[in-house]
Motif scaffolding. Structure first.
Motif, PDB file in Angstrom:
ATOM      1  N   ALA A 299       0.805  -1.190  -0.188  1.00  0.00           N
ATOM      2  CA  ALA A 299       0.075  -0.027  -0.136  1.00  0.00           C
ATOM      3  C   ALA A 299       0.975   1.230  -0.021  1.00  0.00           C
ATOM      4  O   ALA A 299       0.769   2.161  -1.022  1.00  0.00           O
ATOM      5  CB  ALA A 299      -0.925  -0.140   1.306  1.00  0.00           C
ATOM      6  N   ASN A 300       1.946   1.118   0.769  1.00  0.00           N
ATOM      7  CA  ASN A 300       2.740   2.244   0.736  1.00  0.00           C
ATOM      8  C   ASN A 300       3.558   2.711  -0.461  1.00  0.00           C
ATOM      9  O   ASN A 300       3.590   3.671  -0.945  1.00  0.00           O
ATOM     10  CB  ASN A 300       3.831   2.157   1.912  1.00  0.00           C
ATOM     11  N   LEU A 301       3.889   1.480  -1.013  1.00  0.00           N
ATOM     12  CA  LEU A 301       4.513   1.649  -2.505  1.00  0.00           C
ATOM     13  C   LEU A 301       3.387   2.238  -3.533  1.00  0.00           C
ATOM     14  O   LEU A 301       3.628   3.095  -4.395  1.00  0.00           O
ATOM     15  CB  LEU A 301       4.953   0.265  -3.049  1.00  0.00           C
ATOM     16  N   GLU A 302       2.273   1.711  -3.456  1.00  0.00           N
ATOM     17  CA  GLU A 302       1.334   2.149  -4.455  1.00  0.00           C
ATOM     18  C   GLU A 302       0.842   3.501  -4.293  1.00  0.00           C
ATOM     19  O   GLU A 302       0.719   4.593  -5.128  1.00  0.00           O
ATOM     20  CB  GLU A 302       0.031   1.538  -4.166  1.00  0.00           C
ATOM     21  N   GLY A 303       0.880   3.992  -2.879  1.00  0.00           N
ATOM     22  CA  GLY A 303       0.570   5.430  -2.473  1.00  0.00           C
ATOM     23  C   GLY A 303       1.703   6.191  -3.070  1.00  0.00           C
ATOM     24  O   GLY A 303       1.212   7.402  -3.419  1.00  0.00           O
ATOM     25  N   SER A 304       2.886   6.024  -2.863  1.00  0.00           N
ATOM     26  CA  SER A 304       3.859   6.726  -3.379  1.00  0.00           C
ATOM     27  C   SER A 304       4.098   6.785  -4.880  1.00  0.00           C
ATOM     28  O   SER A 304       4.109   8.047  -5.301  1.00  0.00           O
ATOM     29  CB  SER A 304       5.304   6.166  -3.151  1.00  0.00           C
ATOM     30  N   ARG A 305       3.781   5.721  -5.573  1.00  0.00           N
ATOM     31  CA  ARG A 305       3.596   6.075  -6.920  1.00  0.00           C
ATOM     32  C   ARG A 305       2.365   6.786  -7.771  1.00  0.00           C
ATOM     33  O   ARG A 305       2.844   7.431  -8.340  1.00  0.00           O
ATOM     34  CB  ARG A 305       3.286   4.410  -7.325  1.00  0.00           C
ATOM     35  N   THR A 325      14.474   7.323 -14.428  1.00  0.00           N
ATOM     36  CA  THR A 325      14.899   6.758 -13.235  1.00  0.00           C
ATOM     37  C   THR A 325      13.968   6.198 -12.379  1.00  0.00           C
ATOM     38  O   THR A 325      13.900   5.044 -11.944  1.00  0.00           O
ATOM     39  CB  THR A 325      16.063   7.452 -12.335  1.00  0.00           C
ATOM     40  N   LEU A 326      12.935   7.250 -12.001  1.00  0.00           N
ATOM     41  CA  LEU A 326      11.939   6.829 -11.251  1.00  0.00           C
ATOM     42  C   LEU A 326      11.114   5.697 -11.788  1.00  0.00           C
ATOM     43  O   LEU A 326      10.701   4.633 -10.956  1.00  0.00           O
ATOM     44  CB  LEU A 326      11.073   8.015 -11.136  1.00  0.00           C
ATOM     45  N   ASP A 327      10.907   5.740 -13.068  1.00  0.00           N
ATOM     46  CA  ASP A 327       9.994   4.484 -13.692  1.00  0.00           C
ATOM     47  C   ASP A 327      10.643   3.280 -13.459  1.00  0.00           C
ATOM     48  O   ASP A 327      10.068   2.167 -12.999  1.00  0.00           O
ATOM     49  CB  ASP A 327       9.763   4.655 -15.006  1.00  0.00           C
ATOM     50  N   GLU A 328      12.007   3.389 -13.653  1.00  0.00           N
ATOM     51  CA  GLU A 328      12.781   2.024 -13.448  1.00  0.00           C
ATOM     52  C   GLU A 328      12.811   1.552 -12.083  1.00  0.00           C
ATOM     53  O   GLU A 328      12.664   0.350 -11.626  1.00  0.00           O
ATOM     54  CB  GLU A 328      14.184   2.184 -13.917  1.00  0.00           C
ATOM     55  N   LYS A 329      12.913   2.440 -11.083  1.00  0.00           N
ATOM     56  CA  LYS A 329      13.224   2.074  -9.625  1.00  0.00           C
ATOM     57  C   LYS A 329      11.774   1.590  -9.031  1.00  0.00           C
ATOM     58  O   LYS A 329      11.677   0.975  -8.228  1.00  0.00           O
ATOM     59  CB  LYS A 329      13.818   3.120  -8.932  1.00  0.00           C
ATOM     60  N   PHE A 330      10.715   2.181  -9.410  1.00  0.00           N
ATOM     61  CA  PHE A 330       9.347   1.616  -9.128  1.00  0.00           C
ATOM     62  C   PHE A 330       9.233   0.453  -9.615  1.00  0.00           C
ATOM     63  O   PHE A 330       8.655  -0.288  -8.826  1.00  0.00           O
ATOM     64  CB  PHE A 330       8.373   2.734  -9.695  1.00  0.00           C
ATOM     65  N   ALA A 331       9.322   0.054 -10.775  1.00  0.00           N
ATOM     66  CA  ALA A 331       9.172  -1.114 -11.529  1.00  0.00           C
ATOM     67  C   ALA A 331      10.048  -2.294 -10.634  1.00  0.00           C
ATOM     68  O   ALA A 331       9.632  -3.394 -10.526  1.00  0.00           O
ATOM     69  CB  ALA A 331       9.706  -1.084 -12.823  1.00  0.00           C
ATOM     70  N   ALA A 332      11.250  -1.850 -10.291  1.00  0.00           N
ATOM     71  CA  ALA A 332      12.216  -2.694  -9.579  1.00  0.00           C
ATOM     72  C   ALA A 332      11.891  -2.961  -8.150  1.00  0.00           C
ATOM     73  O   ALA A 332      11.730  -4.214  -7.628  1.00  0.00           O
ATOM     74  CB  ALA A 332      13.612  -2.107  -9.341  1.00  0.00           C
ATOM     75  N   ALA A 333      11.453  -1.931  -7.643  1.00  0.00           N
ATOM     76  CA  ALA A 333      10.737  -2.475  -6.069  1.00  0.00           C
ATOM     77  C   ALA A 333       9.384  -2.962  -6.246  1.00  0.00           C
ATOM     78  O   ALA A 333       9.317  -4.140  -5.320  1.00  0.00           O
ATOM     79  CB  ALA A 333      10.512  -0.780  -5.418  1.00  0.00           C
ATOM     80  N   ASN A 365      14.912   1.629  -0.770  1.00  0.00           N
ATOM     81  CA  ASN A 365      15.995   2.553  -0.350  1.00  0.00           C
ATOM     82  C   ASN A 365      16.309   3.126  -1.909  1.00  0.00           C
ATOM     83  O   ASN A 365      16.685   4.293  -1.854  1.00  0.00           O
ATOM     84  CB  ASN A 365      17.053   2.084   0.284  1.00  0.00           C
ATOM     85  N   ALA A 366      16.459   2.232  -2.886  1.00  0.00           N
ATOM     86  CA  ALA A 366      16.922   2.655  -4.229  1.00  0.00           C
ATOM     87  C   ALA A 366      16.114   3.455  -4.785  1.00  0.00           C
ATOM     88  O   ALA A 366      16.429   4.210  -5.430  1.00  0.00           O
ATOM     89  CB  ALA A 366      17.220   1.534  -5.043  1.00  0.00           C
ATOM     90  N   LEU A 367      14.606   3.295  -4.572  1.00  0.00           N
ATOM     91  CA  LEU A 367      13.691   4.136  -5.159  1.00  0.00           C
ATOM     92  C   LEU A 367      13.600   5.510  -4.276  1.00  0.00           C
ATOM     93  O   LEU A 367      13.493   6.550  -4.915  1.00  0.00           O
ATOM     94  CB  LEU A 367      12.359   3.196  -5.208  1.00  0.00           C
ATOM     95  N   ALA A 368      13.790   5.376  -3.216  1.00  0.00           N
ATOM     96  CA  ALA A 368      13.649   6.724  -2.377  1.00  0.00           C
ATOM     97  C   ALA A 368      14.772   7.625  -2.284  1.00  0.00           C
ATOM     98  O   ALA A 368      14.530   8.668  -2.645  1.00  0.00           O
ATOM     99  CB  ALA A 368      13.847   6.383  -0.733  1.00  0.00           C
ATOM    100  N   GLU A 369      15.766   7.309  -2.997  1.00  0.00           N
ATOM    101  CA  GLU A 369      16.897   8.160  -3.042  1.00  0.00           C
ATOM    102  C   GLU A 369      16.484   9.082  -4.374  1.00  0.00           C
ATOM    103  O   GLU A 369      16.524  10.214  -4.354  1.00  0.00           O
ATOM    104  CB  GLU A 369      18.146   7.495  -3.678  1.00  0.00           C
TER     105      GLU A 369
END
Length: 381
Positions: A299-305, A325-333, A365-369
């Protein structure tokens, strides 16, 4: 809780959440001045003091740089009238420096450091002066607010529906049905949960964990019912707690419908939701009795997205590489989290190994950066 906590929407002065990482796409003075010409305001926090290098700034985007020189983990808050939280940074460990970028309309505020992350904090007066052009004068930022508003409305509607189902199951004494509904109802809460901190005591009333309680504080909300269901296994006397939970959720939704967002809230909230996972929930401390933490992770990941998706046209215009980069890191997470799907839900937290949990934290963390770069980008005219 004591966590980091996005927001919700309508006709009050713009609220704002914390950027809990330093750095950004636009660096140096640009990240700290925004439209108002403010330089960054240094805050020195110790276990006994909260010193701001100045207590007045031009209205508009304002950046606070908080350095913890004490021995205790601390927090930094900016409050408007009535203790409404305008912005916050939590979990500032000794020796660390964190940034908070918020949009302040003209008016008087209070700042506070909270050594030990408890109590009312060490408070001081702060003033935003003069007139400033709101960031939403930018048509794309205004559109982002509208798009996100529609997302939040869908989540608050479902939050009431699912919390009602959960409460009814508790009051009917149906333990198994209530257990099944608990993580589902919380999904809608977690997608938008940081808004609750803007409304005084409602967030702890709904979401306080037993370990977070201060002396004399009544324990109510989701986690009290979680313990009744999974530990005491007796919900025969849980009806009043369930009724209060539903009433508090309805109050949050009503307040959310009349709150007004700043674009910085979307950017900061997206980061906060990830910090909730990486700095707290990853340990299993959130749903300590049910171990349903992965529902909260998702849920946290979806809300952030959702928040970043609303801002994406602006991000892409100002920094196309960051958008990619954000697209890629969201997909990876998401791919890392998807490894732990189980039927229509998720595996329990205590079914994951330490290496698996570390891999999840690393992906978050890789997405948060890169997300930490969005607020400075948005604040720059």
């Amino acid at each position: 809780m004591p966590k980091t906590r996005l927001l919700v929407l309508g006709a009050v002065p713009a609220l704002a959440l914390a950027v809990t990482g330093c750095g950004g796409g636009k660096t140096g003075d640009q990240a700290g001045t925004g439209a108002s010409g403010n330089g960054k305001i240094a805050v020195t926090a110790t276990d006994t003091e909260c010193k701001l290098e100045r207590t007045e700034a031009a209205s508009g985007p304002v950046t606070f740089t908080i350095s913890n020189k004490g021995a205790k983990v601390t927090e930094f808050y900016v409050y408007a009238t009535g203790d409404r939280i305008v912005g916050e940074v939590e979990n500032i460990a000794p020796g660390l420096t964190r940034e908070l970028i918020i949009e302040l309309p003209p008016g008087t505020y209070e700042t506070a450091c909270k050594p030990g992350m408890v109590g009312n904090g060490i408070r001081g007066a702060f003033k935003a002066t003069g007139e400033s052009r709101p960031l939403t004068e930018d048509a794309k930022l205004a559109q982002a607010i509208g798009d996100y508003h529609r997302y939040v409305q869908s989540q608050t509607s479902a939050l009431i529906d699912k919390t009602t189902e959960f409460v009814n199951a508790v009051k009917a004494g149906d333990v198994e049905k209530a257990k099944a509904l608990y993580p589902i109802a919380r999904t809608y809460w977690e997608r938008i949960e940081p808004v609750a901190e803007s409304f005084g005591d409602l967030d702890p009333a709904i979401d306080a964990r037993e370990a977070d309680l201060e002396a004399g504080q009544e324990w109510t909300g989701f986690h009290k019912l979680e313990k009744d269901l999974w530990v005491t296994k007796d919900i025969s006397k849980s009806g009043p707690t369930a009724d209060k939970l539903l009433a508090d959720v309805k109050t949050i939704v009503e307040k959310a419908a009349t709150a007004q967002l700043s674009p910085l809230e979307l950017a900061n909230g997206a980061k906060e939701l990830l910090d909730e996972v990486a700095t707290g929930k990853i340990t299993g401390e959130e749903d300590a009795f049910s171990h349903t933490d992965l529902w909260d992770f998702a849920a946290n990941l979806e809300g952030s997205r959702a928040a970043i998706a609303a801002l994406r046209p602006v991000i892409a215009d100002k920094d196309a590489a960051l958008a990619k980069t954000l697209d890629e890191k969201f997909a990876a997470a998401q791919a890392e989290l998807d490894k732990y799907r189980s039927g229509d839900g998720w595996k329990l937290h205590n079914e994951l190994t330490e290496p698996q949990l570390k891999a999840l934290a690393d992906a978050i963390n890789a997405l948060a950066e890169p997300i930490s770069k969005v607020a400075p980008l948005v604040a720059t005219r």
